[in-house]
Write a protein that holds these residues in place. Structure first.
Motif, PDB file in Angstrom:
ATOM      1  N   PRO A  35      33.795 -53.490 133.851  1.00 41.39           N
ATOM      2  CA  PRO A  35      35.110 -54.104 134.034  1.00 41.39           C
ATOM      3  C   PRO A  35      35.047 -55.576 134.452  1.00 41.39           C
ATOM      4  CG  PRO A  35      34.675 -52.495 135.774  1.00 41.39           C
ATOM      5  CD  PRO A  35      33.563 -52.370 134.768  1.00 41.39           C
ATOM      6  N   ASN A  36      33.907 -56.023 134.984  1.00 42.16           N
ATOM      7  CA  ASN A  36      33.784 -57.408 135.434  1.00 42.16           C
ATOM      8  C   ASN A  36      32.808 -58.252 134.627  1.00 42.16           C
ATOM      9  OD1 ASN A  36      35.633 -57.096 137.569  1.00 42.16           O
ATOM     10  ND2 ASN A  36      34.051 -56.113 138.794  1.00 42.16           N
ATOM     11  N   GLY A  37      32.198 -57.678 133.577  1.00 42.15           N
ATOM     12  CA  GLY A  37      31.302 -58.491 132.768  1.00 42.15           C
ATOM     13  C   GLY A  37      30.156 -57.727 132.162  1.00 42.15           C
ATOM     14  N   LEU A  38      29.248 -58.489 131.588  1.00 41.51           N
ATOM     15  CA  LEU A  38      28.134 -57.919 130.837  1.00 41.51           C
ATOM     16  C   LEU A  38      26.949 -58.872 130.859  1.00 41.51           C
ATOM     17  CD1 LEU A  38      26.994 -55.848 128.691  1.00 41.51           C
ATOM     18  CD2 LEU A  38      28.048 -57.314 126.956  1.00 41.51           C
ATOM     19  N   VAL A  39      25.751 -58.309 131.020  1.00 42.06           N
ATOM     20  CA  VAL A  39      24.509 -59.063 130.838  1.00 42.06           C
ATOM     21  C   VAL A  39      23.856 -58.541 129.574  1.00 42.06           C
ATOM     22  CG1 VAL A  39      22.189 -59.551 131.714  1.00 42.06           C
ATOM     23  CG2 VAL A  39      24.144 -59.514 133.291  1.00 42.06           C
ATOM     24  N   VAL A  40      23.533 -59.462 128.657  1.00 45.78           N
ATOM     25  CA  VAL A  40      22.754 -59.164 127.461  1.00 45.78           C
ATOM     26  C   VAL A  40      21.438 -59.901 127.654  1.00 45.78           C
ATOM     27  CG1 VAL A  40      22.582 -59.428 124.959  1.00 45.78           C
ATOM     28  CG2 VAL A  40      24.821 -59.007 126.011  1.00 45.78           C
ATOM     29  N   VAL A  41      20.332 -59.153 127.623  1.00 45.61           N
ATOM     30  CA  VAL A  41      19.030 -59.791 127.801  1.00 45.61           C
ATOM     31  C   VAL A  41      18.138 -59.461 126.610  1.00 45.61           C
ATOM     32  CG1 VAL A  41      18.122 -57.906 129.237  1.00 45.61           C
ATOM     33  CG2 VAL A  41      17.033 -60.147 129.316  1.00 45.61           C
ATOM     34  N   PHE A  42      17.486 -60.464 126.089  1.00 42.68           N
ATOM     35  CA  PHE A  42      16.502 -60.285 125.020  1.00 42.68           C
ATOM     36  C   PHE A  42      15.142 -60.176 125.690  1.00 42.68           C
ATOM     37  CE2 PHE A  42      20.165 -61.917 122.955  1.00 42.68           C
ATOM     38  CZ  PHE A  42      20.182 -61.276 121.731  1.00 42.68           C
ATOM     39  N   ILE A  43      14.473 -59.044 125.434  1.00 41.26           N
ATOM     40  CA  ILE A  43      13.156 -58.791 126.005  1.00 41.26           C
ATOM     41  C   ILE A  43      12.254 -58.248 124.900  1.00 41.26           C
ATOM     42  CG2 ILE A  43      14.071 -58.315 128.312  1.00 41.26           C
ATOM     43  CD1 ILE A  43      13.521 -55.329 127.800  1.00 41.26           C
ATOM     44  N   CYS A  44      11.020 -58.000 125.235  1.00 41.33           N
ATOM     45  CA  CYS A  44      10.102 -57.286 124.349  1.00 41.33           C
ATOM     46  C   CYS A  44       9.078 -56.605 125.244  1.00 41.33           C
ATOM     47  CB  CYS A  44       9.443 -58.221 123.338  1.00 41.33           C
ATOM     48  SG  CYS A  44       8.263 -59.370 124.077  1.00 41.33           S
ATOM     49  N   ASN A  45       8.206 -55.830 124.663  1.00 44.35           N
ATOM     50  CA  ASN A  45       7.256 -55.053 125.449  1.00 44.35           C
ATOM     51  C   ASN A  45       5.991 -55.823 125.814  1.00 44.35           C
ATOM     52  OD1 ASN A  45       9.086 -53.057 124.776  1.00 44.35           O
ATOM     53  ND2 ASN A  45       7.780 -52.170 123.217  1.00 44.35           N
ATOM     54  N   TYR A  82       3.651 -57.952 115.704  1.00 41.23           N
ATOM     55  CA  TYR A  82       3.415 -57.569 117.096  1.00 41.23           C
ATOM     56  C   TYR A  82       3.694 -56.078 117.256  1.00 41.23           C
ATOM     57  CZ  TYR A  82       3.026 -62.491 117.982  1.00 41.23           C
ATOM     58  OH  TYR A  82       2.598 -63.798 117.948  1.00 41.23           O
ATOM     59  N   PRO A  83       2.738 -55.202 116.868  1.00 40.42           N
ATOM     60  CA  PRO A  83       2.952 -53.754 116.882  1.00 40.42           C
ATOM     61  C   PRO A  83       3.337 -53.191 118.251  1.00 40.42           C
ATOM     62  CG  PRO A  83       0.900 -54.292 115.745  1.00 40.42           C
ATOM     63  CD  PRO A  83       1.418 -55.567 116.344  1.00 40.42           C
ATOM     64  N   GLU A  84       2.961 -53.875 119.327  1.00 39.49           N
ATOM     65  CA  GLU A  84       3.331 -53.402 120.657  1.00 39.49           C
ATOM     66  C   GLU A  84       4.850 -53.437 120.863  1.00 39.49           C
ATOM     67  OE1 GLU A  84       2.237 -54.171 125.357  1.00 39.49           O
ATOM     68  OE2 GLU A  84       1.010 -55.101 123.824  1.00 39.49           O
ATOM     69  N   ASP A  85       5.552 -54.185 120.005  1.00 46.50           N
ATOM     70  CA  ASP A  85       7.006 -54.287 120.094  1.00 46.50           C
ATOM     71  C   ASP A  85       7.715 -53.363 119.105  1.00 46.50           C
ATOM     72  OD1 ASP A  85       6.846 -56.137 122.160  1.00 46.50           O
ATOM     73  OD2 ASP A  85       6.772 -57.838 120.786  1.00 46.50           O
ATOM     74  N   SER A  86       7.010 -52.400 118.559  1.00 44.91           N
ATOM     75  CA  SER A  86       7.619 -51.451 117.616  1.00 44.91           C
ATOM     76  C   SER A  86       8.669 -50.599 118.328  1.00 44.91           C
ATOM     77  CB  SER A  86       6.550 -50.531 117.018  1.00 44.91           C
ATOM     78  OG  SER A  86       6.104 -49.613 118.008  1.00 44.91           O
ATOM     79  N   ALA A  91      10.664 -47.351 123.048  1.00 45.54           N
ATOM     80  CA  ALA A  91      11.113 -46.116 123.699  1.00 45.54           C
ATOM     81  C   ALA A  91      10.171 -45.746 124.842  1.00 45.54           C
ATOM     82  CB  ALA A  91      11.215 -44.986 122.681  1.00 45.54           C
ATOM     83  N   GLU A  92       8.884 -45.902 124.602  1.00 46.70           N
ATOM     84  CA  GLU A  92       7.878 -45.639 125.632  1.00 46.70           C
ATOM     85  C   GLU A  92       8.073 -46.573 126.834  1.00 46.70           C
ATOM     86  OE1 GLU A  92       3.299 -46.130 125.036  1.00 46.70           O
ATOM     87  OE2 GLU A  92       4.053 -44.781 123.464  1.00 46.70           O
ATOM     88  N   PHE A  93       8.271 -47.849 126.549  1.00 45.70           N
ATOM     89  CA  PHE A  93       8.453 -48.879 127.573  1.00 45.70           C
ATOM     90  C   PHE A  93       9.692 -48.571 128.422  1.00 45.70           C
ATOM     91  CE2 PHE A  93       9.634 -53.287 128.875  1.00 45.70           C
ATOM     92  CZ  PHE A  93       8.417 -53.713 129.385  1.00 45.70           C
TER      93      PHE A  93
END
Length: 185
Positions: A35-45, A82-86, A91-93
């Motif tokens: 109701p007060n906002g949203l954080v969108v973060v781009f990450i990878c493993n 970058y297969p670690e980011d599959s 899902a594992e991360f």
């Protein structure tokens, strides 16, 4: 190589999309807003900046929920290079780190491009009207451990957004690994 995003473009509107999540469901970005906002973060493993801060990211997402701020993480890296980011590794991360928010896969990288995401982690903090109010760092730790007295930049900024609708004028940009873009061939 480290990348640094630009300063906050106050008032820039969030971009919506529906992406597959590591929980097997499809999630709409805007549906994650509180109701007060949203954080969108781009990450990878695989990024050392993300690895060093992921437990604090999860903590801040949990703590911000109490202030009516939703949270969503997106991985846009090229998993072929970058297969670690599959998707399976995502899902594992998410399981390993106890994500309480959706972790979405932006396989075609269109969402990262729409947000002009630069690095991992790259934080976008929006107010209740989904207008950008924060594009800064999580904290000062970068790839090192956080000290108990370290200022929680993202958390404090988003609490201010929850209470006042506006983020702090002074923001220190995030720093991280550059997003691994697919070849434009």
């Amino acid at each position: 190589m480290a990348a640094v995003p630009p300063v906050c473009d106050f008032g820039w509107p969030a971009v919506d999309a529906t992406l597959p999540g590591t929980d097997g469901q499809k999630h709409r970005i805007f549906d994650q807003a509180g109701p007060n906002g949203l954080v969108v973060v781009f990450i990878c493993n695989h990024c050392p900046y993300v690895k060093a801060s992921i437990d604090r990211i999860v903590r801040d997402a949990r703590d911000l929920k109490a202030h009516g701020i939703g949270f969503v993480a997106i991985s846009s890296n090229d998993a072929a290079t970058y297969p670690e980011d599959s998707f399976d590794k995502m899902a594992e991360f998410a399981r390993e780190h106890g994500f309480t928010f959706p972790y979405l896969h932006d396989e075609d990288q269109s969402v990262a491009r729409a947000y002009d995401a630069v690095c991992t982690p790259d934080f976008f903090g929006f107010n209740k009207d989904l207008k950008l109010q924060y594009r800064g760092r999580l904290d000062a730790a970068r790839t090192g451990p956080a000290t108990p007295d370290m200022r929680r930049d993202l958390y404090e900024a988003m609490v201010q957004v929850a209470e006042a609708g506006k983020g702090p004028e002074e923001q220190i940009p995030s720093m991280g690994c550059s997003i691994k873009w697919k070849d434009a061939a």
